[in-house]
Design a protein around this motif. Structure first.
Motif, PDB file in Angstrom:
ATOM      1  N   THR A   2       7.067  -6.270   4.401  1.00 50.00           N
ATOM      2  CA  THR A   2       7.054  -6.862   3.060  1.00 50.00           C
ATOM      3  C   THR A   2       6.272  -8.169   3.013  1.00 50.00           C
ATOM      4  OG1 THR A   2       9.156  -8.030   3.419  1.00 50.00           O
ATOM      5  CG2 THR A   2       9.267  -5.805   2.504  1.00 50.00           C
ATOM      6  N   ASP A   3       5.890  -8.715   4.178  1.00 53.99           N
ATOM      7  CA  ASP A   3       5.058  -9.912   4.204  1.00 53.99           C
ATOM      8  C   ASP A   3       3.596  -9.605   3.934  1.00 53.99           C
ATOM      9  OD1 ASP A   3       7.160 -11.599   4.736  1.00 53.99           O
ATOM     10  OD2 ASP A   3       6.858 -11.607   6.909  1.00 53.99           O
ATOM     11  N   PHE A   4       3.197  -8.344   4.098  1.00 49.47           N
ATOM     12  CA  PHE A   4       1.768  -8.023   4.054  1.00 49.47           C
ATOM     13  C   PHE A   4       1.424  -6.819   3.185  1.00 49.47           C
ATOM     14  CE2 PHE A   4       2.941  -9.648   8.302  1.00 49.47           C
ATOM     15  CZ  PHE A   4       2.280 -10.870   8.250  1.00 49.47           C
ATOM     16  N   LEU A   5       2.408  -6.136   2.636  1.00 45.05           N
ATOM     17  CA  LEU A   5       2.148  -4.919   1.862  1.00 45.05           C
ATOM     18  C   LEU A   5       2.492  -5.140   0.393  1.00 45.05           C
ATOM     19  CD1 LEU A   5       1.606  -1.731   1.959  1.00 45.05           C
ATOM     20  CD2 LEU A   5       4.104  -1.548   1.982  1.00 45.05           C
TER      21      LEU A   5
ATOM     22  N   TYR B  46     -10.151 -10.008  -1.653  1.00 41.68           N
ATOM     23  CA  TYR B  46      -9.555  -9.988  -0.321  1.00 41.68           C
ATOM     24  C   TYR B  46      -9.198  -8.556   0.059  1.00 41.68           C
ATOM     25  CZ  TYR B  46      -5.016  -9.314  -2.573  1.00 41.68           C
ATOM     26  OH  TYR B  46      -3.969  -8.810  -3.316  1.00 41.68           O
ATOM     27  N   ALA B  47      -8.916  -8.365   1.326  1.00 42.52           N
ATOM     28  CA  ALA B  47      -8.465  -7.064   1.826  1.00 42.52           C
ATOM     29  C   ALA B  47      -7.463  -7.293   2.943  1.00 42.52           C
ATOM     30  CB  ALA B  47      -9.639  -6.230   2.319  1.00 42.52           C
ATOM     31  N   ILE B  48      -6.501  -6.381   3.033  1.00 37.80           N
ATOM     32  CA  ILE B  48      -5.482  -6.421   4.079  1.00 37.80           C
ATOM     33  C   ILE B  48      -5.294  -5.004   4.616  1.00 37.80           C
ATOM     34  CG2 ILE B  48      -3.065  -6.919   4.635  1.00 37.80           C
ATOM     35  CD1 ILE B  48      -3.007  -8.844   2.278  1.00 37.80           C
ATOM     36  N   ALA B  49      -5.238  -4.873   5.939  1.00 37.18           N
ATOM     37  CA  ALA B  49      -5.013  -3.573   6.565  1.00 37.18           C
ATOM     38  C   ALA B  49      -4.028  -3.739   7.703  1.00 37.18           C
ATOM     39  CB  ALA B  49      -6.323  -2.976   7.076  1.00 37.18           C
ATOM     40  N   GLY B  50      -3.291  -2.678   8.015  1.00 40.37           N
ATOM     41  CA  GLY B  50      -2.320  -2.789   9.094  1.00 40.37           C
ATOM     42  C   GLY B  50      -1.839  -1.446   9.593  1.00 40.37           C
ATOM     43  N   ILE B  51      -1.269  -1.458  10.777  1.00 38.43           N
ATOM     44  CA  ILE B  51      -0.644  -0.273  11.357  1.00 38.43           C
ATOM     45  C   ILE B  51       0.688  -0.706  11.975  1.00 38.43           C
ATOM     46  CG2 ILE B  51      -1.917  -0.557  13.542  1.00 38.43           C
ATOM     47  CD1 ILE B  51      -1.841   2.539  13.771  1.00 38.43           C
TER      48      ILE B  51
ATOM     49  N   ASN C 197       4.689   5.597  22.773  1.00 38.92           N
ATOM     50  CA  ASN C 197       5.136   6.914  23.227  1.00 38.92           C
ATOM     51  C   ASN C 197       5.512   7.866  22.099  1.00 38.92           C
ATOM     52  OD1 ASN C 197       4.828   6.347  26.021  1.00 38.92           O
ATOM     53  ND2 ASN C 197       6.764   5.212  26.014  1.00 38.92           N
ATOM     54  N   LYS C 198       6.126   7.349  21.023  1.00 41.87           N
ATOM     55  CA  LYS C 198       6.495   8.238  19.913  1.00 41.87           C
ATOM     56  C   LYS C 198       5.340   8.481  18.956  1.00 41.87           C
ATOM     57  CE  LYS C 198      11.499   7.803  19.745  1.00 41.87           C
ATOM     58  NZ  LYS C 198      12.687   7.633  18.856  1.00 41.87           N
ATOM     59  N   ASN C 199       4.461   7.514  18.813  1.00 39.35           N
ATOM     60  CA  ASN C 199       3.260   7.667  17.965  1.00 39.35           C
ATOM     61  C   ASN C 199       3.593   8.060  16.527  1.00 39.35           C
ATOM     62  OD1 ASN C 199       2.108   9.211  20.905  1.00 39.35           O
ATOM     63  ND2 ASN C 199       1.449   7.196  20.254  1.00 39.35           N
ATOM     64  N   GLU C 200       4.593   7.379  15.951  1.00 42.98           N
ATOM     65  CA  GLU C 200       4.968   7.595  14.558  1.00 42.98           C
ATOM     66  C   GLU C 200       4.643   6.313  13.792  1.00 42.98           C
ATOM     67  OE1 GLU C 200       8.688  10.618  15.618  1.00 42.98           O
ATOM     68  OE2 GLU C 200       9.088   8.563  14.952  1.00 42.98           O
ATOM     69  N   TYR C 201       3.573   6.361  12.992  1.00 47.86           N
ATOM     70  CA  TYR C 201       3.019   5.129  12.449  1.00 47.86           C
ATOM     71  C   TYR C 201       3.018   5.105  10.920  1.00 47.86           C
ATOM     72  CZ  TYR C 201       1.213   4.863  17.221  1.00 47.86           C
ATOM     73  OH  TYR C 201       1.105   4.846  18.581  1.00 47.86           O
ATOM     74  N   PHE C 202       3.022   3.884  10.409  1.00 46.95           N
ATOM     75  CA  PHE C 202       2.816   3.599   8.994  1.00 46.95           C
ATOM     76  C   PHE C 202       1.516   2.806   8.909  1.00 46.95           C
ATOM     77  CE2 PHE C 202       3.091   1.038   5.188  1.00 46.95           C
ATOM     78  CZ  PHE C 202       3.747   1.829   4.259  1.00 46.95           C
ATOM     79  N   LYS C 203       0.565   3.291   8.080  1.00 43.97           N
ATOM     80  CA  LYS C 203      -0.721   2.625   7.941  1.00 43.97           C
ATOM     81  C   LYS C 203      -0.930   2.187   6.492  1.00 43.97           C
ATOM     82  CE  LYS C 203      -1.285   6.250   9.869  1.00 43.97           C
ATOM     83  NZ  LYS C 203      -0.388   7.255  10.453  1.00 43.97           N
ATOM     84  N   HIS C 204      -1.525   1.046   6.301  1.00 45.38           N
ATOM     85  CA  HIS C 204      -1.751   0.577   4.928  1.00 45.38           C
ATOM     86  C   HIS C 204      -3.080  -0.156   4.815  1.00 45.38           C
ATOM     87  CE1 HIS C 204      -0.558  -3.698   5.858  1.00 45.38           C
ATOM     88  NE2 HIS C 204       0.167  -3.095   6.776  1.00 45.38           N
ATOM     89  N   LEU C 205      -3.649  -0.066   3.623  1.00 44.88           N
ATOM     90  CA  LEU C 205      -4.925  -0.714   3.317  1.00 44.88           C
ATOM     91  C   LEU C 205      -4.880  -1.182   1.879  1.00 44.88           C
ATOM     92  CD1 LEU C 205      -7.880  -1.412   4.077  1.00 44.88           C
ATOM     93  CD2 LEU C 205      -8.513   0.888   3.318  1.00 44.88           C
TER      94      LEU C 205
END
Length: 412
Positions: free
Chosen positions: A181-184, A229-234, A253-261
Motif C-alpha cells: 500500500t506504500d507503492f500501489l 512519473y512511473a512506479i513498478a514492482g514485484i 522457491n514458491k515463485n508466486e508473485y504480484f507484479k504492478h506497473l
C-alpha cells in the motif's frame, strides 16, 4: 507472466534513460502518505490544532538534533478504533489498537540527492473485543473490510528495506520487506490511520487482492518528466510479518508473485498525491497457501486539489478473478480542509460488484462513508466516522446496515 516481466524491465530502462537528464529542483517523493519517509515529513509539518502541549517540545528538539547529527529519524504512534453496527448477524461491534515504531536512517549520501537509507516499521496489533475490527465487515455479511490494519496479529515487521535514491533524487529503488500500500495506487485519502476506514476507498478500491504485508520484493519509481512519473514492482505473495525472513525461501522457491506497473501525471509537483491522475496495472499468480486463483486488473484514479481546500476524487477498478472482494468498483467523493494541517471532513460513495470467483453471484453493494478528523493537538487526532451499506452482499437478513465508530491517533 513473461509480458509483465518485460514491462517491468522496460520501465527500468525508461527511468534510467530519462531521469539522468532531469534537474534536481525540489523533487517530490513518490509513495503513499503512509510510506515512512512521507509519514515522518507530514507529521513534522505545522498543524492547526485545538490544543497545544509545549512540554513535549524538548523531546521533538531531541529528535531533530539526532536526525541532523546522525541521519536517524524515528517516530512512534498509537492508533485505536472501535465501531458498532445495527447488523442482525455477527458480533455487532469490534475494536482494535495498533502500536507502531518506525523510522528512516540515512547511512550514505546524506548531503546529496542520492541518499541511501534503511527504512523500518515494527508494530503490535491487538483487539479490544471478541473479534478484531478488521473482521467486522465479513462478520456482518459485508463483502469488504472495515479498518483493514486493525487486526490482532500481534508483533510484526511491516517494513525492513533499503531505499536508494539515484539520478539526483529523481529515481528511487526499494528492496527488502515492503508494504504494497506504500507503492500501489496511492492517493491522498487512502490512509486507514488518517482518512477513510472502509477498504472501498483505499488501495485498489477493494478490487485488488494485494499480497501480505512484510513481503520480500523490489520496487522502482521515478520521474520521467517534471510532471510524469512511473512506479513498478514485484512482490512475494507469501509474506509473513511474524517472520519476514521466511520470505527468502518463498520468494525464490514458491515463485508466486504480484507484479504492478503504474503511470501517473500531476499538474503541480508539490501536490503529487493531491493533484493526480494515474493508471495502475497488476497481475498476480495463483497462491497455493490461500487457494486464490491467478488474475489481473487495473485501477484508474483521479484527484484534483482545488483552492488548497477541496479534494474531489473518482476511482474505478476492474479485476479478472484473483480472489479479490470486488471485481468491478467505482468510488467517488470529496475531502474538505479549510486550512492546511487543520480539521478534515470527507465523504465518499462506492459501488461494488462482488467477485464471483470469491463469493459466487451476489447483489451489488453500495457503501457510503463520512468522517471528520479533529486535529486536537499537533500530534493527536480524533476521528468520528459513520458508514451506511445498501445491499450487503453476504447478509440475507438485511437490505442495509448502519456502521458507526471513532478512531484516534497519537504520534510522538
Amino acid at each position: 507472466m513473461r509480458n509483465i516481466k518485460i514491462l517491468f524491465i522496460v520501465s527500468i530502462l525508461i527511468f534510467s534513460n530519462q531521469l539522468s537528464a532531469q534537474e534536481n529542483d525540489s523533487i517530490p517523493k513518490l509513495g503513499s502518505v503512509d510510506q515512512v519517509d512521507n509519514r515522518l515529513a507530514i507529521d513534522s509539518e505545522t498543524k492547526q490544532p485545538v490544543l497545544e502541549f509545549p512540554f513535549l517540545d524538548p523531546y521533538f528538539d531531541f529528535k531533530k538534533n539526532l536526525k541532523d547529527k546522525t541521519g536517524l529519524n524515528f517516530a512512534l504512534d498509537y492508533n485505536s478504533a472501535y465501531f458498532g453496527t445495527n447488523s442482525k448477524i455477527g458480533e455487532g461491534d469490534a475494536g482494535a489498537g495498533v502500536f507502531r515504531f518506525y523510522g528512516s536512517w540515512d547511512l550514505v549520501g546524506k548531503e546529496s540527492g542520492n541518499s541511501g537509507a534503511l527504512i523500518y516499521k515494527l508494530e503490535h496489533r491487538h483487539k479490544y473485543s471478541t473479534i478484531p475490527l478488521s473482521s467486522l465487515g465479513l462478520d456482518m455479511g459485508y463483502a469488504g473490510l472495515i479498518g483493514a490494519p486493525f487486526n490482532d496479529t500481534g508483533y510484526r515487521t511491516q517494513n525492513l528495506y533499503w531505499r536508494q535514491r539515484l539520478a539526483n533524487g529523481r529515481l528511487s529503488i526499494v528492496v527488502g520487506f515492503l508494504d504494497i500500500t506504500d507503492f500501489l495506487d496511492v492517493y491522498a485519502l487512502a490512509s486507514p490511520w488518517m482518512h477513510f476506514m472502509n477498504f472501498s476507498f483505499s488501495t485498489g478500491v477493494a478490487a485488488v487482492n494485494v499480497p501480505n504485508d512484510g513481503y520480500l520484493g523490489l520496487g522502482v519509481g521515478g520521474w520521467i518528466t517534471k510532471n510524469i512519473y512511473a512506479i513498478a514492482g514485484i512482490a512475494d505473495q507469501n509474506g509473513n510479518t511474524a517472520n519476514v525472513f521466511e520470505g527468502f525461501d518463498t520468494f525464490f522457491n514458491k515463485n508466486e508473485y504480484f507484479k504492478h506497473l503504474e503511470f501517473g501525471i500531476t499538474s503541480a509537483k508539490d501536490y503529487i498525491v493531491l493533484d493526480n491522475i494515474h493508471a495502475t496495472f497488476w497481475q498476480r499468480d495463483e497462491t497455493a497457501a490461500t487457494g486464490d486463483p491467478d488474475g489481473w486488473g487495473f485501477v484508474l484514479s483521479g484527484t484534483k486539489y482545488i483552492n488548497e481546500t477541496w479534494l474531489p476524487f473518482v476511482r474505478f477498478a476492474y479485476t479478472e478473478d484473483a480472489g479479490s472482494f470486488l471485481q468491478k468498483a467505482l468510488a467517488v467523493g470529496v475531502g474538505y480542509q479549510p486550512k492546511p494541517g487543520g480539521h478534515l471532513l470527507s465523504f465518499g460513495y462506492s459501488w461494488g460488484q462482488t467477485n464471483e470467483t470469491t463469493f459466487g453471484v451476489a447483489e451489488d453493494q453500495h457503501t457510503f462513508e463520512l468522517f471528520y478528523r479533529l486535529q486536537l493537538s499537533q500530534k493527536i487526532a480524533i476521528t468520528p466516522d459513520v458508514q451506511f451499506v445498501v445491499n450487503p452482499a453476504l447478509n440475507e437478513q438485511q437490505n442495509s446496515i448502519f456502521i458507526y465508530g471513532i478512531r484516534s491517533r497519537i504520534a510522538l
